[in-house]
Scaffold this motif. Structure first.
Motif, short mmCIF file in Angstrom:
data_model
loop_
_atom_site.label_atom_id
_atom_site.label_comp_id
_atom_site.label_asym_id
_atom_site.label_seq_id
_atom_site.Cartn_x
_atom_site.Cartn_y
_atom_site.Cartn_z
N GLU A 87 0.81 -1.22 0.00
CA GLU A 87 0.00 0.00 0.00
C GLU A 87 0.85 1.27 0.00
N GLN A 88 1.99 1.24 0.68
CA GLN A 88 2.85 2.41 0.72
C GLN A 88 3.39 2.74 -0.66
N GLU A 89 3.77 1.72 -1.43
CA GLU A 89 4.28 1.97 -2.77
C GLU A 89 3.19 2.53 -3.68
N LYS A 90 1.97 2.02 -3.54
CA LYS A 90 0.86 2.56 -4.34
C LYS A 90 0.58 4.01 -3.97
N GLN A 91 0.57 4.28 -2.67
CA GLN A 91 0.33 5.64 -2.21
C GLN A 91 1.39 6.59 -2.74
N SER A 92 2.65 6.17 -2.66
CA SER A 92 3.75 7.01 -3.12
C SER A 92 3.66 7.25 -4.63
N PHE A 93 3.27 6.23 -5.37
CA PHE A 93 3.15 6.37 -6.83
C PHE A 93 2.07 7.39 -7.17
N ILE A 94 0.92 7.27 -6.51
CA ILE A 94 -0.19 8.19 -6.77
C ILE A 94 0.19 9.62 -6.38
N GLN A 95 0.85 9.77 -5.25
CA GLN A 95 1.24 11.11 -4.83
C GLN A 95 2.23 11.73 -5.81
N GLU A 96 3.12 10.92 -6.35
CA GLU A 96 4.07 11.46 -7.32
C GLU A 96 3.38 11.82 -8.63
N VAL A 97 2.36 11.07 -9.02
CA VAL A 97 1.55 11.46 -10.19
C VAL A 97 0.96 12.84 -9.95
N ARG A 98 0.43 13.07 -8.76
CA ARG A 98 -0.20 14.35 -8.44
C ARG A 98 0.82 15.49 -8.33
N ARG A 99 2.03 15.17 -7.90
CA ARG A 99 3.06 16.20 -7.81
C ARG A 99 3.65 16.52 -9.18
N THR B 124 -3.86 38.19 -5.59
CA THR B 124 -2.65 37.42 -5.32
C THR B 124 -2.83 35.99 -5.80
N LEU B 125 -1.86 35.48 -6.55
CA LEU B 125 -1.92 34.13 -7.08
C LEU B 125 -0.83 33.27 -6.44
N LEU B 126 -1.22 32.10 -5.97
CA LEU B 126 -0.26 31.13 -5.43
C LEU B 126 -0.01 30.07 -6.49
N ASP B 127 1.24 29.83 -6.79
CA ASP B 127 1.65 28.88 -7.82
C ASP B 127 1.58 27.45 -7.27
N LEU B 128 0.56 26.71 -7.66
CA LEU B 128 0.42 25.33 -7.20
C LEU B 128 1.41 24.41 -7.91
N TYR B 129 1.43 24.48 -9.23
CA TYR B 129 2.35 23.63 -10.00
C TYR B 129 3.80 23.94 -9.65
N GLY B 130 4.14 25.23 -9.58
CA GLY B 130 5.52 25.61 -9.30
C GLY B 130 5.97 25.22 -7.91
N THR B 131 5.09 25.30 -6.92
CA THR B 131 5.45 24.88 -5.57
C THR B 131 5.73 23.38 -5.54
N ASN B 132 4.96 22.62 -6.31
CA ASN B 132 5.18 21.17 -6.38
C ASN B 132 6.45 20.82 -7.15
N HIS B 133 7.05 21.81 -7.80
CA HIS B 133 8.29 21.59 -8.55
C HIS B 133 9.39 22.54 -8.09
N PRO C 56 12.63 23.81 -6.56
CA PRO C 56 13.91 23.13 -6.30
C PRO C 56 14.35 23.20 -4.84
N ASP C 57 13.85 24.18 -4.08
CA ASP C 57 14.20 24.24 -2.66
C ASP C 57 13.42 23.23 -1.83
N LEU C 58 12.36 22.67 -2.41
CA LEU C 58 11.50 21.76 -1.67
C LEU C 58 11.62 20.32 -2.13
N TRP C 59 11.96 20.13 -3.40
CA TRP C 59 11.96 18.79 -3.99
C TRP C 59 13.29 18.53 -4.70
N LYS D 90 12.10 17.70 -11.60
CA LYS D 90 11.66 17.34 -12.93
C LYS D 90 11.74 15.84 -13.19
N LYS D 91 12.14 15.09 -12.17
CA LYS D 91 12.25 13.64 -12.29
C LYS D 91 11.06 12.97 -11.62
N PHE D 92 10.45 11.99 -12.27
CA PHE D 92 9.34 11.23 -11.68
C PHE D 92 9.94 10.19 -10.74
#
Length: 421
Positions: A275-287, A316-325, A327-330, A334-336
């Motif tokens: 289940e942990q691997e499935k959860q991680s895979f789905i979360q990475e799809v969403r990120r 004011t706009l918050l960057d959802l896609y950019g925050t998920n990418h 470089p200070d956080l992840w 750009k790698k899956f």
């Protein structure tokens, strides 16, 4: 005394066309250019502050500093959100309305969403075996229309599935469009609200009796802070705020299957049932894959943050896609890499594909848990219950089209269910 700093500023009169041209990467591109997580630009002729990153997300979801009222452009309200819905509320009124949604997100209700997803996947897969080819995105939209209506208690006849699927999909497919596509989305929004208003009136008149735990009933009898029934147009908007986002998970379903194709080396471990691997895979799809580009709010009253001045009413706009990418956080954003979620600490501000903050008091999407359950069932079904072939096709996706989708919609052939092998 806090030092005041000059906020980096986009040159030029207006950058609305740049938003449409650059899409998901509009804020990220400028954040990199100015080497700043905050900058000023102009969108739709209006001064706009753009934010990205974890600390900026914490700021954005501070309800003492930002409000949602008046943030969504009419263009978006008339297709995606509707008018007078929960997204545009603040304070106690927002909390009260949000509680109406959160009351549906019980463990039993979420388990049912998973069961419904599996049931309808199985029903559709039986048809897929007889077809030369399917397009995952098109099929996913229909599957989720069935799921959404059954889960909310909304009646859905077989002969209206295509019509209702198209109406619900038009609302999110056209939100960033102009011209004929936008008009189609606006028309579908109007038709969808009329559909919901008719059902609400029938519930209130006793002509139909959905189960009392279903959203159709709960929303129809919900009362506001003054003890009054909500206007049926508002109820219609809020019901669509359940139906539409569930159908929009079809975007993630398509990217989930795309990820299985592009990273087929990970399929054997996903088949193991961990289940942990499935959860991680789905979360990475969403990120990793694009879903919603940014969220909007307005400054409640003047304040200063990290030396930058925010003036009352500034969009004011918050960057959802950019925050998920970011470089200070992840690491290697750009790698899956699903393994990154094995050690992720679960912050509500660095991983925000459907918005950030807290569920109960903030504006984080009430359906995020639901999304995870739908996607986990989808993942399990495609790796354990089906075999299929992937014909030659264009699986690329645009970063300027919103929502972004694989060009081909993800086509599959020679589908066989496990039970028929």
């Amino acid at each position: 005394m806090e030092e005041h700093k000059s906020m980096p500023k986009d040159k030029g009169l207006d950058h609305t066309l740049s938003v449409l041209r650059e899409g998901y990467e509009f804020i990220l591109n400028r954040s990199n250019k100015y080497e700043s997580n905050v900058f000023e630009t102009k969108v739709l002729g209006e001064k706009t502050i753009c934010l990205t990153g974890k600390e900026a997300a914490k700021l954005f979801y501070d309800n003492d500093k930002f409000k949602r009222s008046g943030a969504a452009p009419k263009h978006v309200q008339k297709t995606l959100f509707g008018e007078n819905g929960v997204q545009a509320l603040d304070g106690e009124e927002h909390h009260h309305r949000k509680a109406m949604f959160m009351s549906l997100m019980t463990s039993d209700a979420l388990n049912e969403i998973a069961e419904l997803t599996k049931k309808h996947l199985e029903s559709f897969a039986a048809q897929w075996e007889t077809k030369e080819k399917i397009v995952v995105y098109d099929e996913a939209k229909k599957i989720l229309t069935h799921v959404a209506c059954e889960w909310t208690g909304v009646p859905l006849e077989d002969e209206e599935v295509d019509e209702r699927t198209n109406q619900l999909a038009d609302m999110f497919e056209s939100a960033a469009s102009i011209g004929p596509e936008y008009w189609k989305g606006q028309k579908s929004r109007t038709a969808g609200e009329e559909w919901m208003e008719d059902l609400v009136q029938k519930v209130r008149d006793g002509e139909i009796n959905p189960p009392s735990h279903r959203a159709l009933y709960q929303f129809s009898v919900h009362r506001d802070l003054e003890g009054e029934l909500l206007d049926k147009q508002v109820v219609a908007v809020e019901l669509l705020n359940l139906l539409r986002p569930i159908v929009a998970i079809s975007v993630y379903m398509s990217f989930t299957v795309l990820a299985l194709i592009e990273h087929s080396d990970q399929v054997p471990s996903l088949q193991s049932g961990n289940e942990q691997e499935k959860q991680s895979f789905i979360q990475e799809v969403r990120r990793y894959y694009p879903f919603f580009p940014f969220a909007g709010a307005r400054v409640k009253e003047d304040f200063t943050w990290e030396g930058y001045e925010f003036e009352e009413e500034t969009l004011t706009l918050l960057d959802l896609y950019g925050t998920n990418h970011h470089p200070d956080l992840w690491e290697d954003p750009k790698k899956f890499n699903p393994a990154r979620f094995e050690s992720w600490q679960g912050s509500p501000f660095d991983f925000i594909p459907q918005g950030g903050g807290e569920f109960d008091f903030g504006h984080r999407c009430a359906g995020e848990w639901l999304t995870l359950d739908v996607l986990k069932e989808t993942l399990s079904y495609f790796v354990n219950e089906l075999t299929y072939e992937v014909p030659e096709q264009d699986l690329t996706y645009s970063m300027s089209e919103m929502p972004s989708l694989p060009k081909s919609g993800v086509q599959l052939t020679n589908i066989v269910r496990q039970k028929n092998r």
